[in-house]
Design a protein around this motif. Sequence first.
Motif, mmCIF file in Angstrom:
data_model
loop_
_atom_site.group_PDB
_atom_site.id
_atom_site.type_symbol
_atom_site.label_atom_id
_atom_site.label_comp_id
_atom_site.label_asym_id
_atom_site.label_seq_id
_atom_site.Cartn_x
_atom_site.Cartn_y
_atom_site.Cartn_z
ATOM 1 N N GLN A 38 64.526 58.216 40.736
ATOM 2 C CA GLN A 38 63.395 58.474 40.146
ATOM 3 C C GLN A 38 62.310 57.176 40.035
ATOM 4 O O GLN A 38 61.162 57.118 40.382
ATOM 5 C CB GLN A 38 63.293 59.297 38.808
ATOM 6 N N PHE A 39 63.142 56.053 39.349
ATOM 7 C CA PHE A 39 62.338 54.802 39.062
ATOM 8 C C PHE A 39 61.711 54.345 40.384
ATOM 9 O O PHE A 39 60.604 54.090 40.734
ATOM 10 C CB PHE A 39 63.057 53.852 38.483
ATOM 11 N N VAL A 40 62.751 54.372 41.669
ATOM 12 C CA VAL A 40 62.150 53.797 42.865
ATOM 13 C C VAL A 40 61.009 54.684 43.447
ATOM 14 O O VAL A 40 60.010 54.102 43.906
ATOM 15 C CB VAL A 40 63.531 53.767 43.976
ATOM 16 N N ASN A 41 61.121 55.821 43.382
ATOM 17 C CA ASN A 41 60.043 56.847 43.834
ATOM 18 C C ASN A 41 58.727 56.424 43.189
ATOM 19 O O ASN A 41 57.698 56.521 43.732
ATOM 20 C CB ASN A 41 60.539 58.210 43.849
ATOM 21 N N LEU A 42 58.860 56.311 41.627
ATOM 22 C CA LEU A 42 57.528 56.103 41.018
ATOM 23 C C LEU A 42 57.083 54.734 41.149
ATOM 24 O O LEU A 42 55.895 54.572 41.434
ATOM 25 C CB LEU A 42 57.748 56.114 39.451
ATOM 26 N N MET A 43 57.987 53.746 41.676
ATOM 27 C CA MET A 43 57.343 52.484 41.858
ATOM 28 C C MET A 43 56.724 52.580 43.344
ATOM 29 O O MET A 43 55.470 51.819 43.445
ATOM 30 C CB MET A 43 58.325 51.393 42.004
ATOM 31 N N LYS A 44 57.223 53.366 44.277
ATOM 32 C CA LYS A 44 56.636 53.528 45.564
ATOM 33 C C LYS A 44 55.344 54.312 45.503
ATOM 34 O O LYS A 44 54.263 53.922 46.250
ATOM 35 C CB LYS A 44 57.582 54.403 46.401
ATOM 36 N N ALA A 45 55.118 55.083 44.339
ATOM 37 C CA ALA A 45 54.012 56.040 44.337
ATOM 38 C C ALA A 45 53.115 54.873 43.823
ATOM 39 O O ALA A 45 51.788 55.418 44.061
ATOM 40 C CB ALA A 45 54.244 56.937 43.434
ATOM 41 N N LYS A 46 53.336 53.971 43.095
ATOM 42 C CA LYS A 46 52.289 52.886 42.685
ATOM 43 C C LYS A 46 51.949 51.869 43.738
ATOM 44 O O LYS A 46 51.330 50.819 43.317
ATOM 45 C CB LYS A 46 52.716 52.414 41.182
ATOM 46 N N SER A 47 52.465 52.134 44.785
ATOM 47 C CA SER A 47 52.053 51.231 45.945
ATOM 48 C C SER A 47 52.837 50.094 46.147
ATOM 49 O O SER A 47 52.303 49.052 46.917
ATOM 50 C CB SER A 47 50.586 51.064 46.228
ATOM 51 N N TYR A 48 54.164 49.930 45.335
ATOM 52 C CA TYR A 48 54.722 48.693 45.632
ATOM 53 C C TYR A 48 55.566 48.682 46.740
ATOM 54 O O TYR A 48 56.153 49.891 47.294
ATOM 55 C CB TYR A 48 55.838 48.755 44.334
ATOM 56 N N LYS A 49 55.730 47.492 47.389
ATOM 57 C CA LYS A 49 56.569 47.392 48.643
ATOM 58 C C LYS A 49 57.655 46.378 48.133
ATOM 59 O O LYS A 49 57.547 45.401 47.551
ATOM 60 C CB LYS A 49 55.867 46.770 49.772
ATOM 61 N N PHE A 50 59.034 46.934 48.213
ATOM 62 C CA PHE A 50 60.081 46.077 47.486
ATOM 63 C C PHE A 50 61.315 46.331 48.257
ATOM 64 O O PHE A 50 61.292 47.198 49.077
ATOM 65 C CB PHE A 50 60.378 46.564 46.058
ATOM 66 N N GLU A 51 62.278 45.397 47.917
ATOM 67 C CA GLU A 51 63.561 45.232 48.662
ATOM 68 C C GLU A 51 64.376 45.489 47.348
ATOM 69 O O GLU A 51 64.334 45.081 46.189
ATOM 70 C CB GLU A 51 63.981 44.088 49.220
ATOM 71 N N LEU A 52 65.403 46.317 47.545
ATOM 72 C CA LEU A 52 66.542 46.557 46.538
ATOM 73 C C LEU A 52 67.722 45.644 46.997
ATOM 74 O O LEU A 52 68.172 45.869 48.140
ATOM 75 C CB LEU A 52 67.011 48.223 46.074
ATOM 76 N N LYS A 53 68.302 45.032 45.929
ATOM 77 C CA LYS A 53 69.702 44.410 46.244
ATOM 78 C C LYS A 53 70.548 44.699 45.202
ATOM 79 O O LYS A 53 70.334 44.896 43.973
ATOM 80 C CB LYS A 53 69.326 42.881 46.187
ATOM 81 N N ASP A 54 71.837 44.688 45.580
ATOM 82 C CA ASP A 54 73.156 44.909 44.511
ATOM 83 C C ASP A 54 73.211 43.191 44.135
ATOM 84 O O ASP A 54 73.246 42.247 44.886
ATOM 85 C CB ASP A 54 74.232 45.314 45.335
ATOM 86 N N VAL A 55 73.413 43.293 42.854
ATOM 87 C CA VAL A 55 73.454 42.004 42.140
ATOM 88 C C VAL A 55 74.872 41.990 41.249
ATOM 89 O O VAL A 55 75.153 43.122 40.787
ATOM 90 C CB VAL A 55 72.490 41.316 41.619
#
Length: 149
Positions: A38-55
């Motif tokens: 849900q957080f990822v989808n909300l950030m996409k809805a705010k027009s963010y382009k990002f990469e997710l990494k395991d850390v």
Amino acid sequence: MEKLSKCAIIFILSSVIFTMFITYSNKQNSKNTLDMDQFVNLMKAKSYKFELKDVEKDFLPTTRKRMIIDKEAINIYLYNSNKEVENDAKRIDDGGCEYSDGTKSINVSWTSYPHFYKKGSIIVQYVGKNEKVISDLKDIFGEQFAGYK
């Protein structure tokens, strides 16, 4: 017959009040639910382009992901429940620079201003000054619970 009518009215009113309580309770609980997807989808809805990494884990003892937006990073700490989030959130000091679980304390020096937010089964940490990121995280999570104000 009159007694039955009073009983029926009391039963109906009780049923209506119970239904209203359950509906309100479910709405309140849904306001406090949020997971990684849900957080990822909300950030996409705010027009963010990002990469997710395991850390690797760091000072919070749970699984951590990193959302990289240009040169900014948001750490996402994943928990199994809201209760686990609340327990760990209590262990972070108001300034966001110390974590103490009662047996050990960890002090952290950040490269910029720390901001911690929580909702549902995640805690997010943003270290930086980008007002848009801070505003959008506040929009998603509400007020930060620790960090620079």
